[in-house]
Write an enzyme that holds these catalytic residues in place. Structure first.
Site, PDB file in Angstrom:
ATOM      1  N   GLY B 265       0.804  -1.219   0.000  1.00 23.45           N
ATOM      2  CA  GLY B 265       0.000   0.000   0.000  1.00 23.45           C
ATOM      3  C   GLY B 265       0.836   1.267   0.000  1.00 23.45           C
ATOM      4  CB  VAL B 266      -0.330   4.733  -0.485  1.00 21.05           C
ATOM      5  CG1 VAL B 266       0.229   6.137  -0.476  1.00 21.05           C
ATOM      6  CG2 VAL B 266      -0.876   4.381  -1.859  1.00 21.05           C
ATOM      7  N   GLY B 267       2.390   4.765   1.356  1.00 24.10           N
ATOM      8  CA  GLY B 267       2.848   5.328   2.615  1.00 24.10           C
ATOM      9  C   GLY B 267       4.178   4.776   3.076  1.00 24.10           C
ATOM     10  CB  SER B 268       6.462   6.179   5.646  1.00 17.19           C
ATOM     11  OG  SER B 268       6.408   7.476   5.110  1.00 17.19           O
ATOM     12  CD  GLU B 290      -3.567   0.913  -4.164  1.00 21.13           C
ATOM     13  OE1 GLU B 290      -4.706   0.669  -4.602  1.00 21.13           O
ATOM     14  OE2 GLU B 290      -3.388   1.448  -3.067  1.00 21.13           O
ATOM     15  CG  ASN B 380      -4.617  10.087   3.436  1.00 22.76           C
ATOM     16  OD1 ASN B 380      -4.657  11.303   3.654  1.00 22.76           O
ATOM     17  ND2 ASN B 380      -3.548   9.362   3.712  1.00 22.76           N
ATOM     18  N   GLY B 384      -6.978   1.421  -2.218  1.00 18.80           N
ATOM     19  CA  GLY B 384      -7.109   0.069  -2.745  1.00 18.80           C
ATOM     20  C   GLY B 384      -7.063  -1.002  -1.673  1.00 18.80           C
ATOM     21  CE  LYS B 404      -1.657  12.910  16.743  1.00 19.45           C
ATOM     22  NZ  LYS B 404      -1.215  14.100  16.023  1.00 19.45           N
TER      23      LYS B 404
END
Lengths: 501, 501
Positions: B265-268, B290, B380, B384, B404
Site C-alpha cells: 500500500g501507499v505510505g512510509s 497499485e 485519506n 485500494g 502520538k
C-alpha cells in the site's frame, strides 16, 4: 445382491460398505473432518449422527468443517455431546449457537467462498476425513452429490480419507444437475471460463481418488426442510420497495429490463423479497446464487425466471414434496456448483450480480451487521453475504425496521458489529422504503437512511443523534460515548427507545 | 512550428491547442469532471490550477473524480477556493481533508477498483469533462498516459468531452510502459485474460474518440514528489516480523519460496516493510500492486524483484531524479495499468496475492480501521486496501503499536471505524510482533493479538477489558459501554492510557 450396491458402479468398492457406527469409530480425538452439507441440503447424516451418539458415551473432540449449515439435528447433537472443538464456516443450530456464544466451541465465521482455498493451501491443516453424501459413484470414479455441492469437492480431494454416505432417499433425478470443478493452484491458476449462469465448466460429479475411500455407508433420510416462513404483509411491502428501486434503475438505463443475474441470501426475508418478483413486470430472469429457496421455484414455474445456478437447494416441507415429485420439470433449468464457484469474486464481479441479503441491523452511514446480536452474540454467520456484497454490481441489504415488537431498532447510530462496511453497501431496504446510498458522502447517506428506512418511533432519536454528532464535525459524525448506547439501553431496559412512543 | 506539436501526431488536433485558462473556462458550475492522477503521479496539473485560480474570483462548484490523490497542490487549492461539491474516490491533501471533515466537501470514500464501474454504469452521472495528462497522442488516436493510468481510460472513454494536458516534463521513455484496456459491459463481459503480473492484455495508450477532444493544453511540470519517510528502526523491526511470518509460511509449504506476487500500500510504513525484503533470502519476486514506491526500485536494482505491475509510479525527490534519469534500465520490467485492472478482484484472487497495507488502528478481534481518526475524522481514504485485502490470499495489515508518542494505542477494544472486517484480515503486524489470526475464533484472535502486537504499556488494560468482556460471554465478547471509551478518553484526557505507565 443388495439393490443399493447398484449405486456404486465400481465393484471394487462394494466390500467397503460399513455401518455408520463403524465409520464413526474411525474418527478419533483431535481429528479434523469435512462434512458435506449446505443450508441443510445434502448433508452427511448417518455418520455425524453415529459420531454424536458415540460422543455421548466417550470423551473426544474434533474440528468440524462443512459447506454451510447442517440439517438432521447434527450440529445440535454435536453441541450437546460437547465433541466439537472448532467449527467453520457457518451454522444455524440453536444448541451449537449457545456453545459458540459460551466459548465452548471455537467458531470461525468465514466467507463461504474462501474455506476451500484454505483447505487447498493448507491453512486448515490436512483434514483426516471427508464425509460426503452421494447419490452414488460412477464407473469412472465420479462421486455424484445430492442436493448440494458445497465444499464437498475440496474436502473429498484434499482429505486423507473419504467416507461416502449413499442416501437412497435422495431422488436419482438429481444426477446430471451438478457441475463440479476445482480452481487450479495459486501460481498456475487460469481464468474461470464461466460467463453466464448457464455455463457448465466441470464434470457431473467429483473425481475422487477411489483408493482413499475407507468406507461406504447407506442412509435413507430426506434433507431437513427449511424452516422458512411464507411472505407476510411487511415483507410484501419490502419487496415492493425493492421493485421500485429496480424499476428506477431500468428507467434510468443503468440496468437492462431483464436485470443482471440475481443472488438472494438465506432466510425468510430474502425469500419473500425474491417472491415479490413474481407479480412484477420483470421477465427472463436468471439467478446466480448460493442457495435456491422456495421462491426460485415459483419464479421458474411462472416462467419469470429462466435459469438458476447455486450450490444448494433448500426447500420448505410443502415445496420439497412438490418439487422433488416433478424434478424432471426443473432439471434443465438448474445447475449446482461448488460454493467456491457459486460465490467466487471473479464470477460475481464479471456477471454484475444484483445481490440481496438480510441484515440484522445497519447504521446511519450504511455499515451492516449480519451476524452478531448486540455486537457480541453470534446468530448464524456471515455465510456468502460478504462474497456477494463485496463484489456484486448492486449490494442490497434488507431488514424489517424493528425487531422484538419494536423494542429493537434495526437502524442504529453505530452498528454493533460490522460485516459489510460503508464502502460495500449500495441499497438498504426496510418496510418504510429504500435508501440508495451509492455515491453519497456519509452525511448524505444518513439523511437518506433516516428519511427512508427508520421506523417512525425511532426517527426522532436517530435524527437527534445525527444532529448532535454533526455539530461536533467530522466526515462521519459520531458521539463515541453514545454510539453504542442504544444496544446498551436494550440490554438494561429491554428497549432501545428513549421514551415509549 | 512549435516543437511540442510533434507530441500530437494527428495534425487535425493541432488547432485545438488552448491555454489552461481557456480550457478551465469551459468547466461550469454544477459540472462533474474526471481528472487523471493517482497518488500524485500523472495528475492533470495546468487546468486544475487554472480552475482553482478562477475559483478564487468566481463562485462555482463542481464534482471532482480522480484516480486517487492529486499532487501539484490541486486539492488544496480546490478546497481553499471552495469550488468542490463532491470529491471521490481518494485524496490526501490537508486542506481538502479539513473541508471534508467540516462537511463542506462531500467525500465519497470508494474502493479504487470500483469507480470506473460506476462511471461506465452511469451511477456517477455522465462526466462533463475528462482532463487527462498525456505524453502525447499517436497517429492512430492513442492517448499515451504518463506516470499513472488510474481512471484515465474510463474517464476519457465515458466523459462528454476531453481536455488533454501534454506534459513535456514527463520523460518520453514512459511510452510503451502502459497497458490500457477496459472490461466489457456487464452482460457480455469475458474473463480478464491476465494470469501473471507480466501479461499485457491491452494497448500502449487509451483509444480516444478524437472528436471529443475539445482542447489540448501544454504543461511542463514534474509530478509532486512523494513525502515518504525512509525506513526507521521501528519499521525495520516490523519488516523483520513480516519476514519471519513469510519464512514460516514457506517452511510449512503454504507458500512457494519465490512467494506469490506482492502488493504494498501507499505510505512510509508499507514502503519500509517492502524495503525489508532487500536483505532477505527471498528472490525472484514479482509485484502486482497499485502504486510503485521507492522500495520497489531498490528491489529491482538488487535483482530481488524481477517484475512490477501497478497503476502508478510515485517516488520521493531523490528517487525520482535517479530513476527517471535511467528509466531505460527499468522499462522492460514494469507495466502500468488502469486501476480497475491493477486492483481487480478477479486478478487479485487468481494470482493469490500477498497484500500488505497500513492500518490506522485495529481491534482485539482483527477489525481494521484504515481511514478515520477517532471514528469520525477522515484521514485519506480506503484507497485500494479493500480491493486487495478482501481478495488477496494473505491480507496483512501493518501499523506501529502506538501513535502520538504513546498517547494513542493503535490496538483498541473496538475499532472506531471499520474498513476491513474480522472476516477479511489474516495477519497483523506491529513492532512487537505479528499475529496470524487465520482460522481462529474471535477469543483466540484476541489472545494472540494481545500477546504479540499490543504495546506493553497498553497490554494490561487491553487484557483487563478482554477478561471482563469474556466473563459476560458471547462469541465476540465486548462491554458495549466501554468498547469505544479509549477513543473518548483520548479526546478528553489526551491519552488512551488509564494511568501513566
Amino acid at each position: 445382491m443388495d439393490q443399493r450396491l447398484e449405486r456404486i458402479k465400481l465393484a471394487a468398492l462394494h466390500e467397503r460398505v460399513v455401518s455408520a457406527e463403524q465409520a464413526a469409530s474411525w474418527i478419533k480425538d483431535g481429528m479434523a473432518i469435512g462434512l458435506s452439507g449446505f443450508t441443510r441440503a445434502g448433508d452427511a447424516k448417518a455418520v455425524p449422527n453415529a459420531l454424536a451418539e458415540r460422543g455421548e458415551k466417550e470423551a473426544f473432540q474434533i474440528d468440524v468443517y462443512t459447506g454451510a449449515s447442517l440439517g438432521s439435528g447434527s450440529d445440535g447433537r454435536f453441541a450437546k455431546a460437547g465433541i466439537v472443538r472448532k467449527r467453520a464456516p457457518y451454522q444455524s443450530d440453536p444448541l451449537m449457537r449457545s456453545a459458540i456464544n459460551s466459548g465452548e466451541v471455537r467458531f470461525v465465521d468465514h466467507h463461504l467462498s474462501q474455506t476451500a482455498e484454505w483447505v487447498r493451501a493448507g491453512v486448515i491443516g490436512l483434514l483426516d476425513f471427508a464425509v460426503i453424501e452421494a447419490l452414488g459413484i460412477t464407473q469412472d470414479g465420479l462421486l455424484i452429490p445430492t442436493t448440494s455441492v458445497g465444499n464437498s469437492a475440496a474436502f473429498a480431494l484434499h482429505a486423507k480419507e473419504l467416507i461416502v454416505e449413499v442416501n437412497t432417499a435422495q431422488p436419482m433425478e438429481l444426477e446430471g444437475l451438478h457441475d463440479c470443478c476445482e480452481p487450479q493452484a495459486i501460481g498456475v491458476r487460469q481464468p474461470i471460463p464461466l460467463v453466464s449462469p448457464r455455463d457448465r465448466i466441470g464434470t457431473k460429479g467429483i473425481p475422487i481418488d477411489v483408493s482413499k475411500v475407507k468406507g461406504i455407508v447407506w442412509t435413507h433420510q430426506t434433507d431437513s426442510p427449511s424452516p422458512i416462513e411464507p411472505p407476510d404483509a411487511e415483507t410484501e411491502v419490502m419487496a415492493g420497495h425493492l421493485l421500485d428501486f429496480l424499476r428506477g434503475e431500468v428507467q434510468a438505463g443503468r440496468l437492462g429490463k431483464n436485470l443482471p443475474p440475481l443472488q438472494s441470501g438465506v432466510g425468510s426475508i430474502a425469500n419473500a423479497v425474491l417472491h415479490g418478483l413474481l407479480d412484477s413486470e420483470f421477465e427472463g430472469l436468471e439467478l446466480y446464487s448460493e442457495v435456491l429457496q422456495d421462491a426460485v421455484f415459483d419464479l421458474l414455474d411462472s416462467g419469470k425466471a429462466l435459469f438458476a445456478s447455486a450450490s444448494a437447494i433448500t426447500l420448505s416441507q410443502p415445496y420439497m414434496e412438490r418439487i422433488y415429485q416433478n424434478f424432471g420439470r426443473y432439471r434443465d433449468r438448474l445447475v449446482l456448483r461448488p460454493q467456491e464457484i457459486s460465490n467466487h469474486p471473479e464470477i460475481i464481479r464479471r456477471l454484475g450480480l444484483i445481490s440481496i441479503n438480510t441484515a440484522l441491523e445497519f447504521d446511519l452511514y450504511g455499515n451492516v451487521n449480519s451476524t452478531h446480536v448486540a455486537g457480541t452474540k453470534m446468530m448464524n454467520g456471515i455465510g456468502g453475504s460478504g462474497d456477494f456484497g463485496r463484489n456484486a454490481q448492486l449490494a442490497i441489504f434488507v431488514t424489517k425496521s424493528t425487531a422484538k415488537d419494536g423494542r429493537i431498532s434495526c437502524v442504529v447510530p453505530f452498528a454493533s458489529h460490522i460485516d459489510h462496511t460503508e464502502h460495500d453497501v449500495d441499497v438498504l431496504v426496510t418496510e418504510y422504503g429504500f435508501a440508495d446510498i451509492r455515491n453519497l458522502a456519509p452525511r448524505e447517506r444518513a439523511e437518506r437512511i433516516i428519511a427512508n428506512c427508520v421506523h417512525p418511533d425511532y426517527r426522532p432519536q436517530l435524527q437527534d443523534y445525527f444532529n448532535r454528532a454533526t455539530a461536533q464535525g467530522g466526515h462521519t459524525p459520531h458521539i463515541l460515548d453514545e454510539a453504542l448506547s442504544w444496544h446498551a439501553r436494550y440490554t438494561r431496559a429491554g428497549t432501545m427507545l428513549k421514551k415509549s412512543p
